[in-house]
Design an enzyme around this catalytic site. Structure first.
Site, mmCIF file in Angstrom:
data_model
loop_
_atom_site.group_PDB
_atom_site.id
_atom_site.type_symbol
_atom_site.label_atom_id
_atom_site.label_comp_id
_atom_site.label_asym_id
_atom_site.label_seq_id
_atom_site.Cartn_x
_atom_site.Cartn_y
_atom_site.Cartn_z
ATOM 1 N N GLU A 244 -90.456 61.430 70.493
ATOM 2 C CA GLU A 244 -89.888 60.240 69.852
ATOM 3 C C GLU A 244 -88.458 60.037 70.349
ATOM 4 O O GLU A 244 -87.725 60.993 70.587
ATOM 5 C CB GLU A 244 -89.898 60.431 68.331
ATOM 6 N N LYS B 80 -94.784 52.781 64.505
ATOM 7 C CA LYS B 80 -94.692 53.789 63.451
ATOM 8 C C LYS B 80 -94.881 53.167 62.076
ATOM 9 O O LYS B 80 -94.170 52.231 61.693
ATOM 10 C CB LYS B 80 -93.337 54.490 63.539
ATOM 11 N N CYS C 238 -93.892 61.279 64.262
ATOM 12 C CA CYS C 238 -92.958 62.022 63.432
ATOM 13 C C CYS C 238 -93.314 62.019 61.937
ATOM 14 O O CYS C 238 -94.219 62.728 61.517
ATOM 15 C CB CYS C 238 -91.543 61.503 63.670
#
Length: 287
Positions: A63, A133, A174
């Site tokens: 990321e 995301k 993440c």
């Protein structure tokens, strides 16, 4: 070779399994990115080429690989899909090395915010898919460890899988790691490999990173490839690192030391099929 810490040869596979010699070789890259986009891209290029030299067929970046600073500054590094510097670099490297690249994340413009977007490139350099995301990191552990991503980032809405090298693969980023329902959706769509490009904070990662990754692998009987940021990026941000590749039995096949490096491992889908056949928990669900 920049630095590799593979432990696959010492893995104790379940005794009921018969191993196959059919493999897919993947690489997971670890970086300590900062504000200098040029320096970050230079290092990413070196590490991707290192992975290609190790015969990796698919390479995954962490990321924020092209730019990592305070969240409010992501707008300074916003990319476009036509000729942004990070996008263009990954296009060229995928094409010149004939590899797939799971491109960590780059910021793309979304109204007055940005999306934190993972782009996947095919071996011809074309973008196969994008994943924005979904789960945003809005936490306050204490005054010194407060992150409110939703102030600056537009949340994605759609889980994403893609096809590569004869397998279905699923994307996450993440903080998504804490939401197992996303990974079950990806697995229900046929995902054999789950990618988790991350910049997990040291404060949370030291307790939760490996435990959560192994859980996602075990409960979905899937390979997990988790390229990560490590080290201190600025006065407020330090990442845990420990990039890993994990097998469907929950065993760590490769783990990065505390430096910028490439780790590689071979994914064996015949082995995965045997686990899913002998331990068919995905078929035993009642809820």
């Amino acid at each position: 070779m920049v630095g590799v810490e593979n432990i696959g040869n010492s893995i104790d596979h379940p005794p009921f399994l018969v191993m196959s010699d059919s493999f897919l070789r993947v690489a997971s890259i670890q970086m300590c990115s900062g504000q200098d986009i040029h320096a970050n891209l230079k290092q990413a290029k070196y590490l991707i080429e290192d992975a290609a030299e190790q015969n990796a067929q698919l390479v995954a970046l962490p990321e924020n690989f092209s730019y990592l600073d305070r969240e409010g500054k992501k707008i300074d590094a916003v990319e476009n899909l036509e000729n942004g510097p990070a996008v263009q670099l990954l296009r060229e490297l995928a094409d010149s090395n004939s590899i797939y690249i799971v491109g960590g994340t780059v910021p793309l413009l979304a109204n007055e915010r940005v999306t934190n977007t993972c782009l996947v490139f095919g071996p011809d350099g074309q973008i196969i898919t994008r994943y924005d995301k979904i789960h945003l990191f809005d936490i306050q552990l204490d005054e010194a460890h407060t992150f409110i991503e939703s102030r600056y980032i537009e949340a994605g809405k759609t889980p994403v899988t893609f096809e590569a090298l004869g397998a279905t693969m699923g994307l996450s980023i993440c903080y998504d790691l804490r939401f197992p329902e996303l990974y079950r959706i990806l697995t229900d769509r046929g995902a054999r490999v789950l990618f988790v490009p991350s910049a997990f904070t040291w404060r949370t990662g030291s307790y939760h990173w490996l435990a959560l990754l192994r859980a996602r692998a075990i409960e979905n009987l899937a390979y997990v490839v988790a390229p990560a940021q490590f080290g201190r990026h600025n006065a407020e941000r330090e990442s845990f690192g420990h990039s890993v590749i994990i097998d469907p039995w929950g065993q760590i096949l490769a783990q990065a030391p505390d430096r910028a490096c490439t780790i590689t491992s071979e994914l064996n889908f015949a082995y995965q099929d045997q686990i899913r056949d002998r331990l068919p928990c995905l078929n035993h669900r009642r809820i």
